[in-house]
Write an enzyme that holds these catalytic residues in place. Structure first.
Site, mmCIF file in Angstrom:
data_model
loop_
_atom_site.group_PDB
_atom_site.id
_atom_site.type_symbol
_atom_site.label_atom_id
_atom_site.label_comp_id
_atom_site.label_asym_id
_atom_site.label_seq_id
_atom_site.Cartn_x
_atom_site.Cartn_y
_atom_site.Cartn_z
ATOM 1 N N ARG A 74 0.818 -1.222 0.000
ATOM 2 C CA ARG A 74 0.000 0.000 0.000
ATOM 3 C C ARG A 74 0.845 1.262 0.000
ATOM 4 O O ARG A 74 0.426 2.307 -0.478
ATOM 5 C CB ARG A 74 -1.003 -0.016 1.150
ATOM 6 C CG ARG A 74 -2.231 -0.867 0.831
ATOM 7 C CD ARG A 74 -3.214 -0.845 1.972
ATOM 8 N NE ARG A 74 -2.757 -1.694 3.050
ATOM 9 C CZ ARG A 74 -3.209 -2.907 3.301
ATOM 10 N NH1 ARG A 74 -4.168 -3.413 2.566
ATOM 11 N NH2 ARG A 74 -2.728 -3.618 4.293
ATOM 12 N N GLU A 111 7.039 -10.775 13.940
ATOM 13 C CA GLU A 111 6.531 -11.412 15.147
ATOM 14 C C GLU A 111 6.648 -12.926 15.071
ATOM 15 O O GLU A 111 6.988 -13.589 16.046
ATOM 16 C CB GLU A 111 5.071 -10.995 15.362
ATOM 17 C CG GLU A 111 4.514 -11.416 16.693
ATOM 18 C CD GLU A 111 3.125 -10.880 16.938
ATOM 19 O OE1 GLU A 111 2.490 -11.366 17.870
ATOM 20 O OE2 GLU A 111 2.674 -9.978 16.195
#
Length: 192
Positions: A74, A111
Site C-alpha cells: 500500500r 513477530e
C-alpha cells in the site's frame, strides 16, 4: 523527535483526511486472528475523495523530501500519489525477490518469522538525498525500522515517516524514534 501533521499548519487538509478515513475505512472483526478488530484502509484509497484527502495530508508531512520511498504494497499506492503531488520521484521498497538484480537488501524479524526488504542497487542515486518513507499503518515498527536501515545502507538521509494510521498500544513510534536517533520525524493522520 515527534511531529504530528497538524503542527505543520495544515489542519484543514488533516481534518479532510480524517473525515475520509472515518467515512470509508472498514472494520473487520476477528482479523487477522480472533479478538482483533482490523481497520481496513483499502476502501479509503478506493474512494476518490479519500485518496485525494489522504494524499494531500501525507504530502504535507513529506514536504521538503527529494524522494518518496513507498513500502510494499500500500505504500506504493500512497508513495506514487504523494510523489506526484510534490513533483518528485518515488522508489518502491520491495519484499525480497521481487526486484531484478542487483539489489541491496536487509533482513529483519517479524513477530512470527523473518522477512527481507530490497531496493535497486543501481539506477537510482540515493546518496545524500532526503527521503520520506510512506506506509499505510504503523504498529510494531519493524518494517519501517528495516526500511530506515536499508535506506541508510544506500546513503539516503531519511527525514520523515508518514503513515495513514498509527495503532495505539504498539511500540512502533518509540522504536522509530530510537532508530532515527531523534533525526527522523514520525507523522500519522489518525490513530486506531
Amino acid at each position: 523527535m515527534t511531529v504530528d501533521v497538524a503542527a505543520n499548519g495544515v489542519q484543514d487538509r488533516l481534518d479532510r483526511a480524517r473525515r475520509s478515513i472515518d467515512a470509508h475505512a472498514r472494520l473487520v472483526p476477528d482479523f487477522p486472528e480472533p479478538g482483533v478488530a482490523f481497520k481496513d484502509l483499502t476502501p479509503v484509497l478506493a474512494a476518490p475523495d479519500g485518496l485525494r484527502a489522504v494524499t494531500a495530508a501525507l504530502a504535507d508531512a513529506c514536504a521538503g523530501a527529494e524522494l518518496i520511498a513507498g513500502i510494499d504494497a500500500r505504500g506504493f499506492l500512497l508513495g506514487g500519489a504523494i510523489a506526484h503531488h510534490l513533483g518528485i520521484g518515488v522508489v518502491a521498497v520491495r519484499k525480497g525477490g521481487k526486484l531484478p538484480p542487483p539489489v541491496i537488501g536487509v533482513d529483519y524479524d517479524l513477530e512470527y518469522g523473518s522477512a527481507r526488504l530490497e531496493v535497486p542497487a543501481s539506477g537510482i542515486e540515493f546518496a545524500g538525498r532526503r527521503v520520506a518513507v510512506v506506509d499505510d499503518v504503523l504498529a510494531t515498527g519493524g518494517t519501517l525500522c528495516a526500511t530506515l536501515d536499508l535506506l541508510k545502507q544506500v546513503g539516503a538521509k531519511v527525514s520523515d515517516f508518514a503513515v495513514v494510521m498509527e495503532l495505539s498500544g504498539f511500540p512502533g513510534r518509540a522504536r522509530l524514534e530510537a532508530a532515527g536517533a531523534g533525526q527522523v520525524h514520525v507523522h500519522n493522520l489518525c490513530e486506531g
